[in-house]
Motif scaffolding. Structure first.
Motif, mmCIF file in Angstrom:
data_model
loop_
_atom_site.group_PDB
_atom_site.id
_atom_site.type_symbol
_atom_site.label_atom_id
_atom_site.label_comp_id
_atom_site.label_asym_id
_atom_site.label_seq_id
_atom_site.Cartn_x
_atom_site.Cartn_y
_atom_site.Cartn_z
ATOM 1 N N LEU A 1 0.829 -1.207 0.000
ATOM 2 C CA LEU A 1 0.000 0.000 0.000
ATOM 3 C C LEU A 1 0.864 1.259 0.000
ATOM 4 C CD1 LEU A 1 -2.741 -1.099 2.578
ATOM 5 C CD2 LEU A 1 -2.983 -0.896 0.100
ATOM 6 N N GLY A 2 1.980 1.209 0.732
ATOM 7 C CA GLY A 2 2.886 2.357 0.781
ATOM 8 C C GLY A 2 3.462 2.682 -0.593
ATOM 9 N N ILE A 3 3.815 1.647 -1.344
ATOM 10 C CA ILE A 3 4.362 1.841 -2.695
ATOM 11 C C ILE A 3 3.319 2.459 -3.619
ATOM 12 C CG2 ILE A 3 5.087 0.606 -4.775
ATOM 13 C CD1 ILE A 3 6.635 -1.319 -2.954
ATOM 14 N N CYS A 4 2.113 1.889 -3.614
ATOM 15 C CA CYS A 4 1.058 2.356 -4.525
ATOM 16 C C CYS A 4 0.597 3.773 -4.193
ATOM 17 C CB CYS A 4 -0.131 1.399 -4.480
ATOM 18 S SG CYS A 4 0.241 -0.275 -5.081
ATOM 19 N N VAL A 5 0.309 4.010 -2.917
ATOM 20 C CA VAL A 5 -0.169 5.337 -2.500
ATOM 21 C C VAL A 5 0.970 6.354 -2.559
ATOM 22 C CG1 VAL A 5 -1.136 6.682 -0.584
ATOM 23 C CG2 VAL A 5 -1.986 4.369 -1.047
ATOM 24 N N GLY A 6 2.154 5.933 -2.115
ATOM 25 C CA GLY A 6 3.303 6.842 -2.077
ATOM 26 C C GLY A 6 3.684 7.361 -3.446
ATOM 27 N N PHE A 7 3.621 6.497 -4.462
ATOM 28 C CA PHE A 7 3.993 6.949 -5.803
ATOM 29 C C PHE A 7 2.956 7.919 -6.370
ATOM 30 C CE2 PHE A 7 4.118 6.560 -10.462
ATOM 31 C CZ PHE A 7 5.386 7.082 -10.656
ATOM 32 N N ALA A 8 1.670 7.659 -6.087
ATOM 33 C CA ALA A 8 0.623 8.571 -6.556
ATOM 34 C C ALA A 8 0.796 9.958 -5.933
ATOM 35 C CB ALA A 8 -0.753 7.995 -6.215
ATOM 36 N N VAL A 9 1.118 9.992 -4.645
ATOM 37 C CA VAL A 9 1.352 11.269 -3.960
ATOM 38 C C VAL A 9 2.579 11.961 -4.537
ATOM 39 C CG1 VAL A 9 1.993 12.327 -1.749
ATOM 40 C CG2 VAL A 9 0.226 10.553 -1.823
ATOM 41 N N MET A 10 3.628 11.188 -4.790
ATOM 42 C CA MET A 10 4.841 11.736 -5.386
ATOM 43 C C MET A 10 4.545 12.361 -6.750
ATOM 44 S SD MET A 10 8.260 9.711 -6.568
ATOM 45 C CE MET A 10 9.615 10.561 -7.373
ATOM 46 N N LEU A 11 3.773 11.658 -7.569
ATOM 47 C CA LEU A 11 3.390 12.163 -8.885
ATOM 48 C C LEU A 11 2.686 13.502 -8.772
ATOM 49 C CD1 LEU A 11 1.955 9.343 -11.190
ATOM 50 C CD2 LEU A 11 3.386 11.243 -11.874
ATOM 51 N N LEU A 12 1.764 13.583 -7.815
ATOM 52 C CA LEU A 12 0.995 14.808 -7.619
ATOM 53 C C LEU A 12 1.895 15.969 -7.222
ATOM 54 C CD1 LEU A 12 -1.965 15.695 -7.764
ATOM 55 C CD2 LEU A 12 -2.141 15.230 -5.318
ATOM 56 N N LEU A 13 2.808 15.708 -6.286
ATOM 57 C CA LEU A 13 3.706 16.767 -5.798
ATOM 58 C C LEU A 13 4.719 17.193 -6.859
ATOM 59 C CD1 LEU A 13 4.349 15.587 -2.129
ATOM 60 C CD2 LEU A 13 2.850 17.413 -2.923
ATOM 61 N N VAL A 14 5.206 16.221 -7.619
ATOM 62 C CA VAL A 14 6.137 16.548 -8.708
ATOM 63 C C VAL A 14 5.432 17.441 -9.726
ATOM 64 C CG1 VAL A 14 7.365 15.604 -10.707
ATOM 65 C CG2 VAL A 14 7.634 14.539 -8.477
ATOM 66 N N GLY A 15 4.179 17.115 -10.034
ATOM 67 C CA GLY A 15 3.422 17.916 -10.978
ATOM 68 C C GLY A 15 3.151 19.314 -10.471
ATOM 69 N N ILE A 16 2.897 19.441 -9.173
ATOM 70 C CA ILE A 16 2.574 20.744 -8.602
ATOM 71 C C ILE A 16 3.779 21.670 -8.563
ATOM 72 C CG2 ILE A 16 1.921 21.902 -6.448
ATOM 73 C CD1 ILE A 16 0.002 19.599 -5.929
ATOM 74 N N GLY A 17 4.961 21.123 -8.312
ATOM 75 C CA GLY A 17 6.063 22.076 -8.210
ATOM 76 C C GLY A 17 7.465 21.570 -8.012
ATOM 77 N N PHE A 18 7.614 20.315 -7.606
ATOM 78 C CA PHE A 18 8.962 19.831 -7.348
ATOM 79 C C PHE A 18 9.834 19.858 -8.593
ATOM 80 C CE2 PHE A 18 7.691 18.520 -3.198
ATOM 81 C CZ PHE A 18 8.865 18.342 -2.491
ATOM 82 N N ALA B 1 6.222 4.296 1.201
ATOM 83 C CA ALA B 1 5.855 5.578 0.596
ATOM 84 C C ALA B 1 7.080 6.476 0.424
ATOM 85 C CB ALA B 1 4.802 6.274 1.461
ATOM 86 N N LEU B 2 7.898 6.566 1.466
ATOM 87 C CA LEU B 2 9.092 7.420 1.399
ATOM 88 C C LEU B 2 10.123 6.865 0.426
ATOM 89 C CD1 LEU B 2 9.553 8.323 5.182
ATOM 90 C CD2 LEU B 2 8.630 9.765 3.362
ATOM 91 N N PHE B 3 10.092 5.557 0.221
ATOM 92 C CA PHE B 3 11.017 4.902 -0.697
ATOM 93 C C PHE B 3 10.902 5.468 -2.105
ATOM 94 C CE2 PHE B 3 11.592 0.989 -3.480
ATOM 95 C CZ PHE B 3 12.980 1.086 -3.508
ATOM 96 N N GLN B 4 9.692 5.964 -2.465
ATOM 97 C CA GLN B 4 9.481 6.498 -3.811
ATOM 98 C C GLN B 4 10.372 7.703 -4.091
ATOM 99 O OE1 GLN B 4 7.595 4.410 -5.629
ATOM 100 N NE2 GLN B 4 7.651 3.428 -3.623
ATOM 101 N N TRP B 5 10.649 8.485 -3.062
ATOM 102 C CA TRP B 5 11.459 9.695 -3.240
ATOM 103 C C TRP B 5 12.935 9.376 -3.400
ATOM 104 C CZ3 TRP B 5 8.901 14.140 -4.074
ATOM 105 C CH2 TRP B 5 7.553 14.159 -3.722
ATOM 106 N N LEU B 6 13.306 8.124 -3.126
ATOM 107 C CA LEU B 6 14.691 7.687 -3.287
ATOM 108 C C LEU B 6 14.830 6.688 -4.440
ATOM 109 C CD1 LEU B 6 15.496 7.109 0.504
ATOM 110 C CD2 LEU B 6 16.069 9.111 -0.885
ATOM 111 N N ASN B 7 13.745 6.481 -5.155
ATOM 112 C CA ASN B 7 13.698 5.498 -6.232
ATOM 113 C C ASN B 7 13.913 6.203 -7.575
ATOM 114 O OD1 ASN B 7 13.038 3.608 -8.168
ATOM 115 N ND2 ASN B 7 11.161 2.919 -7.161
ATOM 116 N N ALA B 8 15.037 5.920 -8.201
ATOM 117 C CA ALA B 8 15.381 6.605 -9.457
ATOM 118 C C ALA B 8 14.348 6.340 -10.548
ATOM 119 C CB ALA B 8 16.764 6.153 -9.926
#
Length: 204
Positions: free
Chosen positions: A42-59, A110-117
């Motif tokens: 669940l952390g992988i699936c939800v975490g990546f979706a959140v990452m996508l959203l934040l990257v799109g918004i401004g990261f 979830a946090l792993f997504q931010w360290l996943n190339a």
């Protein structure tokens, strides 16, 4: 409709192919089974979706202005992936020790997504390919994130189920050890392109 179909196809192809997320969840399925691996899943699936959203918004814009920050995160992420490869490779040995091994938690997944190339490549690629600045930009970001959230469950779930199925066949400690070393090795191989890219960036 064609726009949504294109996003779905991109989400499927990028979510079901081998990468750090799928290798990690399959190894977790082998060593801990489906139930104990669910928080990580669940952390992988939800975490990546959140990452996508934040990257799109401004990261993405922040990294364009401060490229060294992106390099730093990529460097830390690479070290973490190599450490994770070590943990996967030695999982059987850890399980045999006095302290039982524990699967990764929801938050770590979830946090792993931010360290996943690979996650960064997919996220930035999706935003670049399927958004148009000024044309409902934030709505497009939400659609992309939700699409990946829905698609990632069956795509990543296949790897978890496959790992859990393998668990029944890998009853021998020797077979489990070979599998874990193989998964750790695959994770290291998946990091090699990032290491090469980092070496070029750091020597410029």
């Amino acid at each position: 409709m064609d726009y949504l179909i294109a996003i779905v196809l991109f989400a499927i192809s990028s979510s079901v192919t081998p990468g750090p997320n799928n290798i990690t969840i399959m190894a977790s399925g082998v060593n801990f089974g489906i139930r104990r691996s669910m928080p990580l899943f669940l952390g992988i699936c939800v975490g990546f979706a959140v990452m996508l959203l934040l990257v799109g918004i401004g990261f993405g814009q922040i990294f364009e202005k401060i490229p060294t920050l992106h390099i730093f995160i990529k460097f830390i992420g690479t070290l973490y992936l190599l450490y994770l490869a070590f943990l996967i490779a030695t999982a059987d040995e850890i399980t045999m020790s006095n302290t039982p091994a524990k699967p990764l938690t929801f938050m770590k997944g979830a946090l792993f997504q931010w360290l996943n190339a690979k996650a960064w490549v997919v996220a930035t690629g999706a935003i670049a390919a399927f958004t148009t600045v000024g044309v409902d930009f934030y709505t497009q970001n939400i659609i992309i994130a939700l699409t990946f959230l829905v698609i990632s469950f069956p795509c990543v779930g296949i790897w978890l189920f496959f790992g859990s199925t393998l668990k029944k066949r890998l009853k021998s400690k020797q077979h489990r050890k070979v599998f874990n070393y193989s998964m750790g090795g695959l994770l290291v191989i998946s990091v090699i392109p990032v290491i090469k890219e980092l070496s070029v960036q750091l020597t410029q």
